[in-house]
Design an enzyme around this catalytic site. Structure first.
Site, PDB file in Angstrom:
ATOM      1  N   LYS A   1       2.334   0.210   1.279  1.00  0.00           N
ATOM      2  CA  LYS A   1       1.180   0.149   0.953  1.00  0.00           C
ATOM      3  C   LYS A   1       1.291  -1.878  -0.217  1.00  0.00           C
ATOM      4  O   LYS A   1       0.199  -2.731  -0.037  1.00  0.00           O
ATOM      5  CB  LYS A   1       0.804   0.716   0.257  1.00  0.00           C
ATOM      6  CG  LYS A   1       0.688   2.712   1.284  1.00  0.00           C
ATOM      7  CD  LYS A   1       0.861   3.751   0.417  1.00  0.00           C
ATOM      8  CE  LYS A   1       0.613   4.807   1.393  1.00  0.00           C
ATOM      9  NZ  LYS A   1       0.630   6.005   0.756  1.00  0.00           N
TER      10      LYS A   1
ATOM     11  N   GLN B   1       1.950   8.689  -4.428  1.00  0.00           N
ATOM     12  CA  GLN B   1       2.464   9.040  -3.451  1.00  0.00           C
ATOM     13  C   GLN B   1       2.864  10.053  -2.966  1.00  0.00           C
ATOM     14  O   GLN B   1       3.640  11.450  -4.137  1.00  0.00           O
ATOM     15  CB  GLN B   1       3.750   7.963  -2.622  1.00  0.00           C
ATOM     16  CG  GLN B   1       4.209   8.521  -1.872  1.00  0.00           C
ATOM     17  CD  GLN B   1       3.463   7.681  -0.827  1.00  0.00           C
ATOM     18  OE1 GLN B   1       2.783   7.073  -0.300  1.00  0.00           O
ATOM     19  NE2 GLN B   1       3.559   8.218   0.493  1.00  0.00           N
TER      20      GLN B   1
ATOM     21  N   ASP C   1      -7.371   7.545  -2.118  1.00  0.00           N
ATOM     22  CA  ASP C   1      -6.614   8.278  -1.145  1.00  0.00           C
ATOM     23  C   ASP C   1      -7.752   9.084  -0.609  1.00  0.00           C
ATOM     24  O   ASP C   1      -8.083   9.832   0.611  1.00  0.00           O
ATOM     25  CB  ASP C   1      -5.466   9.163  -1.019  1.00  0.00           C
ATOM     26  CG  ASP C   1      -3.865   8.020  -1.320  1.00  0.00           C
ATOM     27  OD1 ASP C   1      -4.068   7.949   0.202  1.00  0.00           O
ATOM     28  OD2 ASP C   1      -4.428   8.792  -1.958  1.00  0.00           O
TER      29      ASP C   1
HETATM   30  N1  GUN Z   1       1.948  11.228   1.769  1.00  0.00           N
HETATM   31  C1  GUN Z   1       1.363  11.031   3.074  1.00  0.00           C
HETATM   32  N2  GUN Z   1       0.648  10.345   3.650  1.00  0.00           N
HETATM   33  C2  GUN Z   1      -0.162   9.953   2.188  1.00  0.00           C
HETATM   34  C3  GUN Z   1      -1.034   9.505   2.335  1.00  0.00           C
HETATM   35  O1  GUN Z   1      -2.228   8.575   2.902  1.00  0.00           O
HETATM   36  N3  GUN Z   1      -1.217   9.128   0.697  1.00  0.00           N
HETATM   37  C4  GUN Z   1      -1.000   9.616  -0.231  1.00  0.00           C
HETATM   38  N4  GUN Z   1      -0.901   9.245  -1.721  1.00  0.00           N
HETATM   39  N5  GUN Z   1       0.147   9.908   0.292  1.00  0.00           N
HETATM   40  C5  GUN Z   1       0.712  10.455   1.402  1.00  0.00           C
END
Ligand code: GUN
Length: 279
Positions: A52, A96, A119
């Site tokens: 990311k 996350q 998100d």
């Molecule tokens: N963990 C697995 N997929 C995601 C996601 O799309 N966003 C976040 N914040 N954590 C994750």
């Protein structure tokens, strides 16, 4: 011959479009900032967070990194989120998941300002999606809609069957397909005679979490199959929830694993970050 939906290529297209937008914003003196928070050092999370941050760098989004220890208390995390909520120069906040067991994920999701919730997990954004108002949309299902649209696959009037009802994928996926005028059926672990339903699907979205679960017995001739799963097999290769080799001669289009849905999640996160500066 089945069309292989190239998520890698489509995600690159989207990132190029966003890069141009960000460059224009920069020329107008505007810089986008995303705060990325990781608690603990779950191996998979470290890889995702790294990807990311790399995507941010590529597109020209400034990222702030908060790497907190596994022992961080819920109160400390909520305090940091509140601080970031208040900071005008921070446009997006991403925590996350999964979080360590002593932290209530729901409390964290609720704490992030809906205006910075890139998100799309906050109840306000989830609610907005379900009533057709604007808001951030969960990245994986938003990416799947882009895959379909950019591959010229019509959704309106199609029977779309989603397997999985998670808050991150299944439920928002159903809402988005409905918004595109699909006729939607949501299946899950308690669904009786799953194959009877999936065999009716013009578009099948598999978010089950079981490797190679979907074989040709679950599929209608000519269906479009979207595979959300990602699993590491014993031979170290990746596979999805769909048994690709088994279904390939029966489908009209399919996403591969890797290189299908996966790259789209980050592209759509970047899309949400670019949107966040306008809120
Ligand atoms: N963990 C697995 N997929 C995601 C996601 O799309 N966003 C976040 N914040 N954590 C994750």
């Amino acid at each position: 011959m089945a069309k292989i939906i190239d998520g890698k290529k489509i995600s690159v297209q989207i990132k190029e479009e966003l890069k141009e937008k960000v460059a224009k914003l920069k020329r107008d003196g505007k810089e986008i900032t995303l705060a990325v928070i990781q608690v603990g050092n779950d191996e998979a999370s470290t890889v995702y967070v790294g990807n990311k941050k790399k995507a941010c760098e590529y597109i020209g989004i400034h990222s702030l990194s908060y790497e907190l220890s596994e022992e961080t208390t819920q109160d400390k995390l909520l305090e940091l989120i509140e601080e970031l909520n208040q900071k005008e120069e921070v446009h997006g906040i991403l925590v996350q998941l999964p979080l360590p067991k002593h932290i209530d994920e729901n409390a964290v999701i609720h704490a992030i300002s809906p205006k910075k919730d890139v998100d799309g997990f906050h109840p306000q954004n989830v609610g907005a999606l379900s009533i057709g108002e604007s808001g951030f949309v969960s990245c994986t299902p938003a990416g799947i809609i882009q895959l379909l649209k950019r591959s010229g696959i019509e959704i309106a009037g199609k029977h779309c069957v989603v397997i999985g009802r998670s808050n991150i994928v299944g439920k928002p996926m159903a809402m988005l397909l409905l918004r595109e005028n699909g006729t939607v059926t949501v299946c899950h672990s308690k669904t009786k005679d799953l194959a009877k339903l999936t065999k009716q699907a013009d578009i099948l979205v598999a978010a089950i979490g079981k490797p190679k679960f979907i074989t040709k017995e679950y599929i209608k001739e000519g269906a479009v199959v979207i595979d959300v799963g990602i699993h590491r097999m014993e031979n170290k290769k990746l596979c999805g929830d769909v048994d690709y080799d088994d279904v390939i001669d029966k489908v009209s289009a399919i996403t591969p694993v890797p290189g299908g849905v996966g790259p789209m999640t980050i592209a759509m996160l970047m899309y949400n970050c670019v949107e966040s500066i306008s809120l």
